[in-house]
Design a protein around this motif. Sequence first.
Motif, PDB file in Angstrom:
ATOM      1  N   ARG A   1      -3.460  48.410  26.499  1.00  0.00           N
ATOM      2  CA  ARG A   1      -2.371  48.351  25.502  1.00  0.00           C
ATOM      3  C   ARG A   1      -2.812  47.594  24.257  1.00  0.00           C
ATOM      4  NH1 ARG A   1       0.975  47.616  30.105  1.00  0.00           N
ATOM      5  NH2 ARG A   1       0.875  45.349  29.839  1.00  0.00           N
TER       6      ARG A   1
ATOM      7  N   GLY B   1      -3.080  49.138  20.563  1.00  0.00           N
ATOM      8  CA  GLY B   1      -2.440  48.500  19.413  1.00  0.00           C
ATOM      9  C   GLY B   1      -3.416  48.298  18.271  1.00  0.00           C
TER      10      GLY B   1
ATOM     11  N   GLY C   1       5.635  43.277  18.804  1.00  0.00           N
ATOM     12  CA  GLY C   1       4.386  44.024  18.713  1.00  0.00           C
ATOM     13  C   GLY C   1       4.202  44.789  17.429  1.00  0.00           C
TER      14      GLY C   1
ATOM     15  N   SER D   1       3.238  45.625  13.536  1.00  0.00           N
ATOM     16  CA  SER D   1       2.204  45.174  12.603  1.00  0.00           C
ATOM     17  C   SER D   1       2.733  45.024  11.190  1.00  0.00           C
ATOM     18  CB  SER D   1       1.043  46.172  12.602  1.00  0.00           C
ATOM     19  OG  SER D   1       1.456  47.414  12.065  1.00  0.00           O
TER      20      SER D   1
END
Length: 359
Positions: A177, A181, A314, A316
């Motif tokens: 994960r 990402g 999570g 960005s």
Amino acid sequence: MRQAPGLRRQIVQSLAVMTLGIIFLSVFGSYVFYAIAVAYLPGSISETWMPSRVEMIWIICTIITALGMALFVAIRLSRRILTPLNSVAYSLREVAQGKLNARARMDQDTMGETAQLVSDFNAMAERLEFMTREREFWNAAIAHEFRTPVTILRGRLQGLAEGVFSPCSEIFEGLLRQVEGLNHLIDDLRVLSLNDSGHLELQRDEVCLAEELIAVIETFAAVLDAKGLILKQELDTRLKVYCDAIRIRQALMALLENARQHAEPGTLTVRLYSAGTICYLTVEDEGPGIPDEAVSYIFEAFRRIDPSRSRKSGGSGLGLAVVKTIAEAHGGQVVCLPSDRGGTIFVLSWPVKPSLGSP
């Protein structure tokens, strides 16, 4: 009729006035001088080619007066022309030395092209200073976004290497994960960089866009369902759209991911329809909505409404900026509007068919 530039006109006018003044002084002044000399000092007029003492005094006074007029005009013009130019030159040296806050000064005597030069230089310096601040912000933001997943990867891998963690599927899934990402972050940065450099290319074709979007929706359905978001589709399956299907799918994935991170549990509606010559793709949630003051910067890279939630969720901070880039690359736009259900509607729109001259 086009008006002559201010600086050129001022120079021509000043020189013309100075010339006329000197001619007037020489011609009319000579008539006056000889009229007075004939009337009151007839013996002072020379009958030879050598001027008399009185005539020599008149010649010297005329020369001094003409020089004074020329000097006055020269000083006045040099003040109006050289002062702003020297200010620009000095400020350029400061900018070259890294002082990006340097600005050229312009007083009330600055005119025409020199005034425009000072104004253009100051605008350029402000833009350069802004771009430098943005570059520093981007460098810090990118470093921040990479730091967390890289730190997690390093810690987990070091733990596995030293025997602190026992190899298991959960640890490897977590590492995967983090890698995914990072891959998404790199791809988003690539899209934004290509757009800024003017090298973002689209592979456009006429497609049934609904079929492309259904595949994305099915992929996200389980993830969104786990967050309490129920997907609802309202797609016009007969609509043929001229676009880069891969980029539009990327934009929809970014909008769905944004909803997964921030939307409250409820119905998440995805619509695809056309109105006239414009195609619309919308994603609507039921809350919590976006503050009015955040609407102006929500599509800027690394700009978050609540920065404290970014790492936890999570995100960005690049997803919506990518959506905006893709929309503008298609000759369209994306806007954020309040929903009647208390949430937010993201509306992505672009022409259904290419305009003349489009690639």
